[in-house]
Motif scaffolding. Sequence first.
Motif, PDB file in Angstrom:
ATOM      1  N   SER A  17       0.945  -1.185  -0.102  1.00  0.00           N
ATOM      2  CA  SER A  17      -0.123  -0.131   0.074  1.00  0.00           C
ATOM      3  C   SER A  17       1.014   1.232   0.132  1.00  0.00           C
ATOM      4  CB  SER A  17      -0.746   0.136   1.027  1.00  0.00           C
ATOM      5  OG  SER A  17      -1.866  -1.027   1.157  1.00  0.00           O
ATOM      6  N   GLN A  18       2.071   1.207   0.675  1.00  0.00           N
ATOM      7  CA  GLN A  18       2.947   2.223   0.712  1.00  0.00           C
ATOM      8  C   GLN A  18       3.537   2.397  -0.547  1.00  0.00           C
ATOM      9  OE1 GLN A  18       2.852   4.736   2.988  1.00  0.00           O
ATOM     10  NE2 GLN A  18       1.409   3.702   4.281  1.00  0.00           N
ATOM     11  N   ILE A  19       3.943   1.521  -1.207  1.00  0.00           N
ATOM     12  CA  ILE A  19       4.786   1.418  -2.588  1.00  0.00           C
ATOM     13  C   ILE A  19       3.656   2.172  -3.423  1.00  0.00           C
ATOM     14  CG2 ILE A  19       5.516   0.017  -4.387  1.00  0.00           C
ATOM     15  CD1 ILE A  19       6.594  -1.928  -2.274  1.00  0.00           C
ATOM     16  N   ALA A  20       2.399   1.594  -3.358  1.00  0.00           N
ATOM     17  CA  ALA A  20       1.381   2.558  -4.212  1.00  0.00           C
ATOM     18  C   ALA A  20       1.477   3.823  -4.150  1.00  0.00           C
ATOM     19  CB  ALA A  20       0.336   1.500  -4.273  1.00  0.00           C
ATOM     20  N   ARG A  21       1.176   4.026  -3.044  1.00  0.00           N
ATOM     21  CA  ARG A  21       0.732   5.684  -2.556  1.00  0.00           C
ATOM     22  C   ARG A  21       2.119   6.348  -3.011  1.00  0.00           C
ATOM     23  NH1 ARG A  21       2.837   9.056   1.071  1.00  0.00           N
ATOM     24  NH2 ARG A  21       3.882   7.436   2.424  1.00  0.00           N
ATOM     25  N   LEU A  22       3.380   6.034  -2.737  1.00  0.00           N
ATOM     26  CA  LEU A  22       4.485   6.838  -3.074  1.00  0.00           C
ATOM     27  C   LEU A  22       4.683   6.829  -4.533  1.00  0.00           C
ATOM     28  CD1 LEU A  22       7.129   5.426  -0.288  1.00  0.00           C
ATOM     29  CD2 LEU A  22       5.811   7.630  -0.472  1.00  0.00           C
ATOM     30  N   LEU A  23       4.458   5.772  -5.365  1.00  0.00           N
ATOM     31  CA  LEU A  23       4.539   5.887  -6.800  1.00  0.00           C
ATOM     32  C   LEU A  23       3.562   6.926  -7.392  1.00  0.00           C
ATOM     33  CD1 LEU A  23       4.574   1.935  -7.946  1.00  0.00           C
ATOM     34  CD2 LEU A  23       6.251   3.651  -8.377  1.00  0.00           C
ATOM     35  N   LEU A  24       2.735   7.087  -6.765  1.00  0.00           N
ATOM     36  CA  LEU A  24       1.536   8.013  -7.124  1.00  0.00           C
ATOM     37  C   LEU A  24       2.115   9.641  -6.597  1.00  0.00           C
ATOM     38  CD1 LEU A  24      -1.069   8.812  -8.603  1.00  0.00           C
ATOM     39  CD2 LEU A  24      -2.205   8.688  -6.350  1.00  0.00           C
ATOM     40  N   ASP A  25       2.343   9.640  -5.418  1.00  0.00           N
ATOM     41  CA  ASP A  25       2.932  10.904  -5.019  1.00  0.00           C
ATOM     42  C   ASP A  25       4.267  11.521  -5.420  1.00  0.00           C
ATOM     43  OD1 ASP A  25       0.585  10.745  -3.340  1.00  0.00           O
ATOM     44  OD2 ASP A  25       1.558  10.445  -1.384  1.00  0.00           O
ATOM     45  N   ASN A  26       5.047  10.483  -5.861  1.00  0.00           N
ATOM     46  CA  ASN A  26       6.204  11.110  -6.189  1.00  0.00           C
ATOM     47  C   ASN A  26       6.576  10.650  -7.591  1.00  0.00           C
ATOM     48  OD1 ASN A  26       6.909  11.597  -3.571  1.00  0.00           O
ATOM     49  ND2 ASN A  26       7.706   9.664  -3.204  1.00  0.00           N
ATOM     50  N   LYS A  27       5.523  10.487  -8.528  1.00  0.00           N
ATOM     51  CA  LYS A  27       5.516  10.191  -9.862  1.00  0.00           C
ATOM     52  C   LYS A  27       6.616  11.138 -11.006  1.00  0.00           C
ATOM     53  CE  LYS A  27       2.660   9.153 -13.771  1.00  0.00           C
ATOM     54  NZ  LYS A  27       1.027   9.232 -14.408  1.00  0.00           N
ATOM     55  N   ALA A  28       6.392  12.269 -10.846  1.00  0.00           N
ATOM     56  CA  ALA A  28       7.411  13.227 -11.672  1.00  0.00           C
ATOM     57  C   ALA A  28       8.771  12.868 -11.020  1.00  0.00           C
ATOM     58  CB  ALA A  28       6.879  14.710 -11.348  1.00  0.00           C
ATOM     59  N   ASP A  29       9.185  12.899  -9.689  1.00  0.00           N
ATOM     60  CA  ASP A  29      10.367  12.726  -9.338  1.00  0.00           C
ATOM     61  C   ASP A  29      10.909  11.607  -9.846  1.00  0.00           C
ATOM     62  OD1 ASP A  29      10.707  15.438  -8.248  1.00  0.00           O
ATOM     63  OD2 ASP A  29      10.264  14.504  -6.255  1.00  0.00           O
ATOM     64  N   LEU A  30      10.306  10.255  -9.475  1.00  0.00           N
ATOM     65  CA  LEU A  30      10.571   8.989  -9.965  1.00  0.00           C
ATOM     66  C   LEU A  30      11.146   8.802 -11.469  1.00  0.00           C
ATOM     67  CD1 LEU A  30       8.285   6.830  -7.517  1.00  0.00           C
ATOM     68  CD2 LEU A  30      10.886   7.152  -7.314  1.00  0.00           C
ATOM     69  N   ALA A  31      10.097   9.474 -12.285  1.00  0.00           N
ATOM     70  CA  ALA A  31      10.281   9.344 -13.662  1.00  0.00           C
ATOM     71  C   ALA A  31      11.486  10.083 -13.945  1.00  0.00           C
ATOM     72  CB  ALA A  31       9.214  10.170 -14.349  1.00  0.00           C
ATOM     73  N   SER A  32      11.693  11.218 -13.325  1.00  0.00           N
ATOM     74  CA  SER A  32      13.105  11.908 -13.637  1.00  0.00           C
ATOM     75  C   SER A  32      14.446  11.069 -13.433  1.00  0.00           C
ATOM     76  CB  SER A  32      13.265  13.246 -13.138  1.00  0.00           C
ATOM     77  OG  SER A  32      12.266  14.001 -13.653  1.00  0.00           O
ATOM     78  N   ARG A  33      14.269  10.565 -12.184  1.00  0.00           N
ATOM     79  CA  ARG A  33      15.517   9.666 -11.730  1.00  0.00           C
ATOM     80  C   ARG A  33      15.613   8.404 -12.431  1.00  0.00           C
ATOM     81  NH1 ARG A  33      13.493  10.351  -5.476  1.00  0.00           N
ATOM     82  NH2 ARG A  33      13.894  12.572  -5.636  1.00  0.00           N
ATOM     83  N   ALA A  34      14.534   7.658 -13.151  1.00  0.00           N
ATOM     84  CA  ALA A  34      14.663   6.348 -13.830  1.00  0.00           C
ATOM     85  C   ALA A  34      14.722   6.612 -15.154  1.00  0.00           C
ATOM     86  CB  ALA A  34      13.256   5.802 -13.350  1.00  0.00           C
ATOM     87  N   GLY A  35      14.174   7.700 -15.799  1.00  0.00           N
ATOM     88  CA  GLY A  35      14.478   8.133 -17.158  1.00  0.00           C
ATOM     89  C   GLY A  35      13.090   7.519 -17.906  1.00  0.00           C
ATOM     90  N   ALA A  36      11.979   7.235 -17.178  1.00  0.00           N
ATOM     91  CA  ALA A  36      10.979   6.682 -17.632  1.00  0.00           C
ATOM     92  C   ALA A  36       9.967   6.800 -16.646  1.00  0.00           C
ATOM     93  CB  ALA A  36      11.136   5.241 -18.127  1.00  0.00           C
TER      94      ALA A  36
END
Length: 427
Positions: A16-35
């Motif tokens: 549940s926390q993974i799902a929440r953080l994926l949504l809350d930090n979507k833009a930052d994670l995309a910039s860091r992952a390159g996708a």
Amino acid sequence: MKTLKVGMLGAGTVGSQIARLLLDNKADLASRAGAELELVKVAVKNIKTKRNSIASTLLTDDATSVVNDPDIDLIIEVMGGISPAKELILAALKNGKSVVTANKALLAKDGATLYEAAAKANVDLYYEAAVAGAIPILRPLRESLVGDHVIRIMGIVNGTTNYILTKMDEEGTAFKDALKQAQDLGFAEADPTADVEGIDAADKAAILAGLAFHSRVTDKDVYREGISKITAADVKVAKAMEMVIKLLAITELTDAGEISVRVHPALISRNHPLAAVRESFNAVFVEAKSAGQMMFYGRGAGGEPTASAVLGDLVAVARHRVSGGVGPKESDYASLSIAAIGATKTRYLIRLNVADKPGVLESVAHVFAAHSVSIQTVRQSGAGDKAELIVMTHHSSESALSATVKDLSKLSAVSDVASVLRVEGAI
């Protein structure tokens, strides 16, 4: 920007926390992952259970549909257990999907099968969250220290037992009461066996040993003792000697070039960095030939800390998928043997209840000498039939110490061997 589709197996506290953080930090994670990382399907036992962080449209009770979905690129496994987690992970790897897992029990029991499947499919298998929650310890062993030689790892890797022992040490709480507190706070399960008997810590010790010494180590290779037999008297003696009792996961190279890997309660000096690790926190103390001594400290469990480690791995495998590469594969080239527990050498503290009469100390010392176990110090308290001898040894083998304890119990002047505790750490 490319989008990588993510499937998840399990949606409990961590999921549940993974799902929440994926949504809350979507833009930052995309910039860091390159996708962009898009969670598209989540396998759960009951799709009717409401989950605030996960849209109901993403839920399915058909886990195989997640790992077999051709549109999904990456799989997160946080369902736990051996089966069906193992079969699902293997299917995902076979289908060319990189996998991030927190499943310590599966990795400790049959990690080799998973590593081989990942290598065959040329995809990633990452598992930082399997040991010590948010603490980055596996990647340093797997990558940062790969140019060095690890000598020894000694860690507090179970928050439940550390909480219990902290309460016993600092507040004089009885074991059963400290355990109840841990359960009330959510640190311990209703059935705490895996924690208090060292099973959880042993799984983690096997993973640490394999990475540190480039050999395959399973849960069956780990010598294990829990903390359920630790008493208030043990804690009192430890405090009197400026020491503290901790459940330690220890792996090291023996003089014979074998891997010693064990989990048990042990005394450590209050000057040692691990002694200051309180309550549910974890810490891993690493000694390497060139790097020297290092300690990794932080929250070892919980939804958010574990989710942090999972997302760190997810970003790493996403980067590899974008660039067309993979991360480090299994390193088992050394193929070192596992040392028998009898060959392990450490110091020991033995408490004996004895009769306070002439010749007792001499007869006790004779037994130690007969097995070549050198005595460092002896302390006596009490008098009459309730005297207590506290013997600290120099380094000795486990086999010699066991034989000594067996013969001590046969002495007429010894009413019982109250406890035997190992003493670890030189600091």
